[in-house]
Each structure stands twice: as C-alpha cells, then as structure tokens.
Design a protein around this motif. Structure first.
Motif, mmCIF file in Angstrom:
data_model
loop_
_atom_site.group_PDB
_atom_site.id
_atom_site.type_symbol
_atom_site.label_atom_id
_atom_site.label_comp_id
_atom_site.label_asym_id
_atom_site.label_seq_id
_atom_site.Cartn_x
_atom_site.Cartn_y
_atom_site.Cartn_z
ATOM 1 N N LEU A 129 -63.954 -56.466 3.683
ATOM 2 C CA LEU A 129 -64.451 -55.510 4.663
ATOM 3 C C LEU A 129 -65.188 -56.213 5.801
ATOM 4 O O LEU A 129 -64.966 -55.919 6.984
ATOM 5 N N LEU A 130 -66.069 -57.153 5.450
ATOM 6 C CA LEU A 130 -66.814 -57.871 6.482
ATOM 7 C C LEU A 130 -65.884 -58.709 7.349
ATOM 8 O O LEU A 130 -66.095 -58.843 8.563
ATOM 9 N N ASN A 131 -64.849 -59.271 6.739
ATOM 10 C CA ASN A 131 -63.924 -60.103 7.499
ATOM 11 C C ASN A 131 -63.086 -59.284 8.481
ATOM 12 O O ASN A 131 -62.596 -59.817 9.484
ATOM 13 N N SER A 132 -62.934 -57.993 8.191
ATOM 14 C CA SER A 132 -62.117 -57.143 9.068
ATOM 15 C C SER A 132 -62.898 -56.560 10.230
ATOM 16 O O SER A 132 -62.301 -55.957 11.127
ATOM 17 N N ILE A 133 -64.237 -56.722 10.229
ATOM 18 C CA ILE A 133 -65.051 -56.209 11.324
ATOM 19 C C ILE A 133 -64.838 -57.078 12.560
ATOM 20 O O ILE A 133 -65.015 -58.298 12.522
ATOM 21 N N VAL A 134 -64.454 -56.463 13.651
ATOM 22 C CA VAL A 134 -64.114 -57.206 14.869
ATOM 23 C C VAL A 134 -65.371 -57.663 15.600
ATOM 24 O O VAL A 134 -65.482 -58.812 16.034
ATOM 25 N N SER A 135 -66.341 -56.773 15.746
ATOM 26 C CA SER A 135 -67.546 -57.085 16.513
ATOM 27 C C SER A 135 -68.417 -58.084 15.754
ATOM 28 O O SER A 135 -68.777 -57.854 14.595
ATOM 29 N N ALA A 136 -68.764 -59.193 16.384
ATOM 30 C CA ALA A 136 -69.597 -60.211 15.748
ATOM 31 C C ALA A 136 -71.009 -59.693 15.483
ATOM 32 O O ALA A 136 -71.623 -60.015 14.472
ATOM 33 N N ARG A 137 -71.535 -58.874 16.403
ATOM 34 C CA ARG A 137 -72.890 -58.344 16.223
ATOM 35 C C ARG A 137 -72.954 -57.382 15.051
ATOM 36 O O ARG A 137 -73.889 -57.435 14.244
ATOM 37 N N VAL A 138 -71.967 -56.512 14.955
ATOM 38 C CA VAL A 138 -71.944 -55.568 13.826
ATOM 39 C C VAL A 138 -71.776 -56.321 12.515
ATOM 40 O O VAL A 138 -72.422 -56.000 11.502
ATOM 41 N N ARG A 139 -70.932 -57.351 12.516
ATOM 42 C CA ARG A 139 -70.728 -58.130 11.299
ATOM 43 C C ARG A 139 -72.009 -58.830 10.872
ATOM 44 O O ARG A 139 -72.369 -58.840 9.693
ATOM 45 N N ALA A 140 -72.724 -59.411 11.825
ATOM 46 C CA ALA A 140 -73.972 -60.094 11.492
ATOM 47 C C ALA A 140 -75.017 -59.113 10.969
ATOM 48 O O ALA A 140 -75.763 -59.426 10.023
ATOM 49 N N VAL A 145 -77.940 -56.949 6.151
ATOM 50 C CA VAL A 145 -78.360 -55.815 5.326
ATOM 51 C C VAL A 145 -77.924 -55.998 3.874
ATOM 52 O O VAL A 145 -78.698 -55.762 2.941
ATOM 53 N N VAL A 146 -76.679 -56.424 3.654
ATOM 54 C CA VAL A 146 -76.177 -56.527 2.280
ATOM 55 C C VAL A 146 -76.671 -57.791 1.579
ATOM 56 O O VAL A 146 -76.685 -57.853 0.350
ATOM 57 N N TYR A 147 -77.084 -58.822 2.333
ATOM 58 C CA TYR A 147 -77.629 -60.028 1.713
ATOM 59 C C TYR A 147 -79.077 -59.847 1.282
ATOM 60 O O TYR A 147 -79.527 -60.481 0.327
ATOM 61 N N MET A 148 -79.820 -59.007 1.984
ATOM 62 C CA MET A 148 -81.260 -58.920 1.779
ATOM 63 C C MET A 148 -81.673 -58.606 0.341
ATOM 64 O O MET A 148 -82.607 -59.231 -0.181
ATOM 65 N N PRO A 149 -81.039 -57.659 -0.368
ATOM 66 C CA PRO A 149 -81.506 -57.352 -1.732
ATOM 67 C C PRO A 149 -81.447 -58.533 -2.690
ATOM 68 O O PRO A 149 -82.166 -58.530 -3.702
ATOM 69 N N GLY A 206 -73.784 -58.587 -2.167
ATOM 70 C CA GLY A 206 -73.784 -59.173 -0.828
ATOM 71 C C GLY A 206 -73.820 -60.686 -0.872
ATOM 72 O O GLY A 206 -73.110 -61.354 -0.106
ATOM 73 N N TRP A 207 -74.628 -61.235 -1.756
ATOM 74 C CA TRP A 207 -74.702 -62.688 -1.868
ATOM 75 C C TRP A 207 -73.411 -63.260 -2.448
ATOM 76 O O TRP A 207 -72.944 -64.321 -2.026
ATOM 77 N N GLY A 208 -72.819 -62.557 -3.421
ATOM 78 C CA GLY A 208 -71.574 -63.037 -3.998
ATOM 79 C C GLY A 208 -70.420 -63.041 -3.021
ATOM 80 O O GLY A 208 -69.459 -63.806 -3.178
ATOM 81 N N ALA A 209 -70.497 -62.202 -1.989
ATOM 82 C CA ALA A 209 -69.418 -62.148 -0.999
ATOM 83 C C ALA A 209 -69.376 -63.381 -0.114
ATOM 84 O O ALA A 209 -68.353 -63.636 0.545
ATOM 85 N N ILE A 210 -70.458 -64.180 -0.077
ATOM 86 C CA ILE A 210 -70.493 -65.357 0.786
ATOM 87 C C ILE A 210 -69.389 -66.336 0.403
ATOM 88 O O ILE A 210 -68.710 -66.919 1.265
ATOM 89 N N ILE A 211 -69.186 -66.534 -0.885
ATOM 90 C CA ILE A 211 -68.176 -67.494 -1.332
ATOM 91 C C ILE A 211 -66.786 -67.048 -0.889
ATOM 92 O O ILE A 211 -65.965 -67.862 -0.423
ATOM 93 N N PHE A 212 -66.509 -65.750 -1.006
ATOM 94 C CA PHE A 212 -65.190 -65.259 -0.623
ATOM 95 C C PHE A 212 -65.019 -65.273 0.895
ATOM 96 O O PHE A 212 -63.905 -65.488 1.392
ATOM 97 N N LEU A 213 -66.096 -65.062 1.642
ATOM 98 C CA LEU A 213 -66.007 -65.186 3.096
ATOM 99 C C LEU A 213 -65.696 -66.624 3.502
ATOM 100 O O LEU A 213 -64.923 -66.863 4.445
ATOM 101 N N ALA A 214 -66.281 -67.577 2.783
ATOM 102 C CA ALA A 214 -65.971 -68.975 3.068
ATOM 103 C C ALA A 214 -64.513 -69.289 2.764
ATOM 104 O O ALA A 214 -63.856 -70.040 3.498
ATOM 105 N N ALA A 215 -63.998 -68.720 1.674
ATOM 106 C CA ALA A 215 -62.590 -68.934 1.345
ATOM 107 C C ALA A 215 -61.682 -68.273 2.379
ATOM 108 O O ALA A 215 -60.630 -68.828 2.733
#
Length: 335
Positions: A129-140, A145-149, A206-215
């Motif tokens: 889902l995060l990878n499909s977001i076009v806007s860089a600001r919205v993605r950041a 938000v999802v990393y914070m918890p 949110g933290w677990g998604a970082i690895i998949f975003l890197a992949a």
C-alpha cells in the motif's frame, strides 16, 4: 669414421640430464591462500569485529553454559553449579507431567499459528500500500504514523487499548449512550487471542513493513513498464513481478518466525494476566518466569527454557530445508 653425436648431446659430448618438468598446482588451488596470508589480508576486519565477538562471548556463550543446571538439582545458595547433584533428565520428565506446562505450550502454539495467518501478511500488505502511494509527502506522513507505535512500550499500548476497549472505555461508553450493553474486551478470555493479535498489529506492523519496502525498492522498474506495455493490469503486475520479488524476503522472515514460534512475548502477556486469567494468558515465557524465578526452582525453569531453544532450532532447520526444496536460499545454504 665419422664422429656421430651421442643420444643425449648435439655435439658428441656426454648426454645432458634434463630436469623433469615442474608440476604445477591445479588452477583452483593456485589461488587459494594459506591462513597466514588470509590473516595478513583481513586483520583490520578482524580487529573491527573483535569488540562484538567479545560481547557475544561474554553475554551469550559464557552464560549459555549455565544451562547445565537443567540437568541438576540446582541449589544456588549451598551447592552452586559445581556442587549440585546431577539428576539427568528428571526436570524434563517433570515438565511433561505438569498440566500448566502443557497448557502453556498449547496456548503458545495456537497464538503463533493464529498470528502467522492474521498478522504475518499485514506488513506485506502495508508495504504494498505504501509503495503504491504516488505523493512523496503523503507517503512520508503515512509511514511516520504507522511506524510510531513501534516505539511505544507495551505498558502504554495496553493502556491505550484499555481506554478504547475496556469496560469504561470509549467504545463501551458509545454503546451505552445508544442503549446497548457495554463490552469489556480487555477482560474477556474467549477473545483474548484476537485482542493480543490486534495489539501486535497496531504496534509492530508499521515497523515490519520497512523490510518489505526495502525489498520492493530492489525490483527493476523497467519490468513494470514492460508489463504495462504488454497490457498487464495492476493486479497482474503485482502477481507476476512484485510478489516474486518479495518471495525470498517472505520465506526468510517466515523461517525466522517459525524458529521463534515459542517466543510470543512476555511483557504483553504478563501485563494482562490478571485481567484474563492464566488459563488464556499462560505462554511459554510466563511459565518459565512463574515456575523458575518466582518459585526459586531454577533448574526446572532452565529445563523449560532449554526445551524452548531446542524446539526453535529444530523448527528453523526444518523450515530452512523446506525453503531449499522451494528453490530459495533460506537462512543459510551449503556452498
């Protein structure tokens, strides 16, 4: 009478002795270095790794030798490790006769299986889902938000859930205001597995998604462009390009999760034990705490912890072999 040349010489002199040709080492061995040459070449790297090796030795391998108390009638106050009598596998036999231990194993395995189905795919879907977001600001913004918890302690997470889903929480108040009976999900042992899974998703997905975003960032974007030119729609591109690109990482993390199957957490369950009771919240880590540290029977608790480590090792080896059968590298592979 002509003077003929001798068999070995060209001028009639004595035959010259030719040295046999020198045998050369095979090509694959000619480039092999001795351990001394490797040491001269790699000593800066070894020096850089020396502090970490010392930390691992001091805080991991040397304390691991204390597992010997699992085979002893250990008394830390009078006999110690060297003086405690050896009782063999008696502690392990007592474990499997303890109904509380069997209940802890059943709860742990059921929670692990449930979270493999309902939690493990969530970071993958979130990364897509995060990878499909076009806007860089919205993605950041969404990523923040999802990393914070993840950086919240379990005390804070459970306090937030108590304020939302407890008997006096926001959801119960809304239901009462509309004429319905309030629900206290924080003390319901029947839905405890749903509660802890939702807490884990909210805190760690949110933290677990970082690895998949890197992949995902390693996938060649030209593959998507070529597939789009060939008429492949978004779902086709995801199925044939994105998921195969994520497959090695998914298999690796799945193997590590299976190896950690008996480790579903301690603090999360310990904080909610009094609310739902030990029947629903007793897992392996809490059992080791209550049976070993609280009662003082350290040998019994060490036997439970050693059993947990051996089961985790066997699960990793089995899952890694399955990964090799699927054509993946897994955690390790033989050269």
């Amino acid at each position: 009478m002509s003077t003929g040349t001798s068999a070995g010489g060209a001028t009639g002199g004595p035959a010259t002795m030719r040295k046999p040709p020198r045998r050369t080492a095979p090509a694959h061995k000619a480039h092999e270095l001795t351990w001394r040459a490797k040491l001269r070449r790699d000593w800066p790297l070894l020096v850089m790794n020396l502090p970490m090796l010392l930390i691992v030795l001091a805080f991991w391998w040397i304390p691991a030798l204390g597992n010997v108390i699992a085979f002893q009638d250990y008394n830390p106050y009078t006999d110690g490790i060297l003086g405690s009598p050896v009782i063999g596998f008696t502690n392990f036999a007592l474990l499997f006769e303890d109904p509380q231990f069997l209940r802890a194993i059943a709860n742990t395995l059921s929670i692990t299986a449930f979270q493999l189905v309902f939690y493990f795919p969530v970071p993958i879907l979130l990364a897509l889902l995060l990878n499909s977001i076009v806007s860089a600001r919205v993605r950041a913004f969404v990523q923040g938000v999802v990393y914070m918890p993840f950086f919240f302690s379990w005390v804070l997470v459970i306090a937030i859930f108590q304020q939302m889903f407890g008997g006096a929480g926001l959801l119960a108040q809304i239901l009462r205001d509309h004429g319905y009976e309030g629900i206290d999900w924080m003390t319901n042992s029947d839905t405890f597995i749903l509660l802890i899974t939702s807490q884990t998703i909210w805190k760690d997905a949110g933290w677990g998604a970082i690895i998949f975003l890197a992949a995902l960032s390693t996938i060649d974007p030209h593959l998507y462009e070529a597939a789009a030119v060939d008429g492949a729609r978004r779902w086709r591109r995801m199925w044939h390009i994105t998921l195969p690109g994520l497959r090695p990482v998914i298999v690796l993390l799945l193997i590590l999760r299976l190896g950690d199957a008996l480790n579903v957490g301690f603090e999360q369950f310990m904080l909610q034990r009094s609310a739902v009771g030990s029947e629903a919240s007793e897992v392996f880590d809490t059992f080791v705490y209550w049976s070993g540290l609280r009662t003082g029977d350290l040998g019994y608790g060490a036997a439970a912890g050693l059993f947990k480590g051996l089961v985790g090792l066997l699960l990793i080896l089995a899952a890694n072999r399955v990964a090799h059968a699927m054509g993946e590298r897994g955690v390790y592979s033989r050269s």
